[in-house]
Design an enzyme around this catalytic site. Structure first.
Site, PDB file in Angstrom:
ATOM      1  N   ASP A  19      39.148  37.064  39.999  1.00  0.00           N
ATOM      2  CA  ASP A  19      38.665  37.819  38.845  1.00  0.00           C
ATOM      3  C   ASP A  19      37.156  38.053  38.934  1.00  0.00           C
ATOM      4  O   ASP A  19      36.421  37.235  39.488  1.00  0.00           O
ATOM      5  CB  ASP A  19      38.992  37.044  37.562  1.00  0.00           C
ATOM      6  CG  ASP A  19      38.858  37.901  36.326  1.00  0.00           C
ATOM      7  OD1 ASP A  19      38.862  39.136  36.448  1.00  0.00           O
ATOM      8  OD2 ASP A  19      38.732  37.328  35.227  1.00  0.00           O
ATOM      9  N   ASN A  67      48.057  45.701  35.427  1.00  0.00           N
ATOM     10  CA  ASN A  67      46.979  46.506  36.005  1.00  0.00           C
ATOM     11  C   ASN A  67      47.362  47.971  36.181  1.00  0.00           C
ATOM     12  O   ASN A  67      46.478  48.824  36.362  1.00  0.00           O
ATOM     13  CB  ASN A  67      46.548  45.932  37.360  1.00  0.00           C
ATOM     14  CG  ASN A  67      45.783  44.635  37.253  1.00  0.00           C
ATOM     15  OD1 ASN A  67      45.769  43.831  38.179  1.00  0.00           O
ATOM     16  ND2 ASN A  67      45.139  44.400  36.119  1.00  0.00           N
TER      17      ASN A  67
END
Length: 253
Positions: A19, A67
């Protein structure tokens, strides 16, 4: 830094939530895709270092099913990165086998073919297995496993009483590898984000503020050192675990 690690207690399976790519780029006045490109370099160095340390499985959360809701240009750029980053060098140089888990049917056909080709080309590599979680959702994985088991019960090839933890394990996308010993999340967020929910029941969790593009060998060693400073009890008491460790040590004398 390696000298500070107990090389006899290296986690055999490390899972990472990579991340912070987008935020890393924006802090530098760049587009988010620039951060994803830098993140590929981090994958290369961490793969090499994990292989050197003796890690057997490295599972990377690359692209979640959620996503797909990101801007179309960012999704397209990420799919392009998948194609360009699957280079032979990172796998063949380090003797690494490549595997992928997730909902492959949602990926562009050209990406699916590249993934299949890379899996086939690296199948004989044995130092470590890199597993990429792509178009992946842990909840979806568990639902798919339940559907498979329900179908087998309907067909009479599986009895309801035979459904146990081992049976569920066998029906998951990750059935070819052990559960993670250590889960690392970079980027400062403290959540799991629908990643390996079943598999990390007893994994050690490590969160750090470092954005993924800046995550290097030193940062990896810090995570492993934290792992080695913990006692994994699996529901037992501290005294029970210490007694078992002492018994194992004495038996080796």
């Amino acid at each position: 830094m390696t000298a500070e690690l107990d090389m006899t207690r290296i986690p055999q399976h490390i899972a990472i939530i990579m991340d912070g790519n987008g935020r890393w780029a924006m802090e530098r006045g760049k587009e988010r895709t620039y951060g994803h490109q830098a993140g590929v370099e981090a994958v290369r160095r961490i793969t090499s270092e994990c292989t050197r340390l003796g890690v057997k499985y490295l599972t990377l959360y690359t692209f979640s099913t959620e996503n797909w809701n990101r801007p179309a240009d960012e999704v397209a750029a990420l799919m392009g990165l998948v194609l360009t980053s699957l280079e032979d060098e990172i796998f063949m140089k380090n003797n690494v086998r490549f595997r992928v888990v997730g909902d492959m049917e949602r990926l562009p056909e050209v990406v699916q073919q590249k993934l299949r080709d890379t899996e086939e080309h690296t199948a004989a590599n044995s130092a470590m297995t890199m597993v990429v979680a792509l178009s992946y959702s842990s909840k979806q994985e568990i639902v798919k496993a339940m559907q498979k088991m329900a179908q087998e019960v309907k067909e009479g090839t599986l009895q309801p009483d035979d459904i146990n933890e081992e049976c569920v394990d066998k029906h998951l996308w990750t059935n070819f590898m052990p559960d993670p010993d250590l889960l690392i999340r970079t980027g400062g967020e403290v959540r799991i984000s629908n990643y390996l929910l079943w598999q990390i029941a007893y994994s050690e969790l490590y969160f750090c503020d470092t954005y993924w593009p800046d995550f290097d060998e030193k940062a990896l060693h810090e995570a492993i050192k934290s792992f080695q400073n913990r006692q994994r009890r699996y529901g037992k008491t501290e005294a029970q675990v210490e007694g078992e460790d002492a018994s194992i040590a004495n038996s080796g004398q």
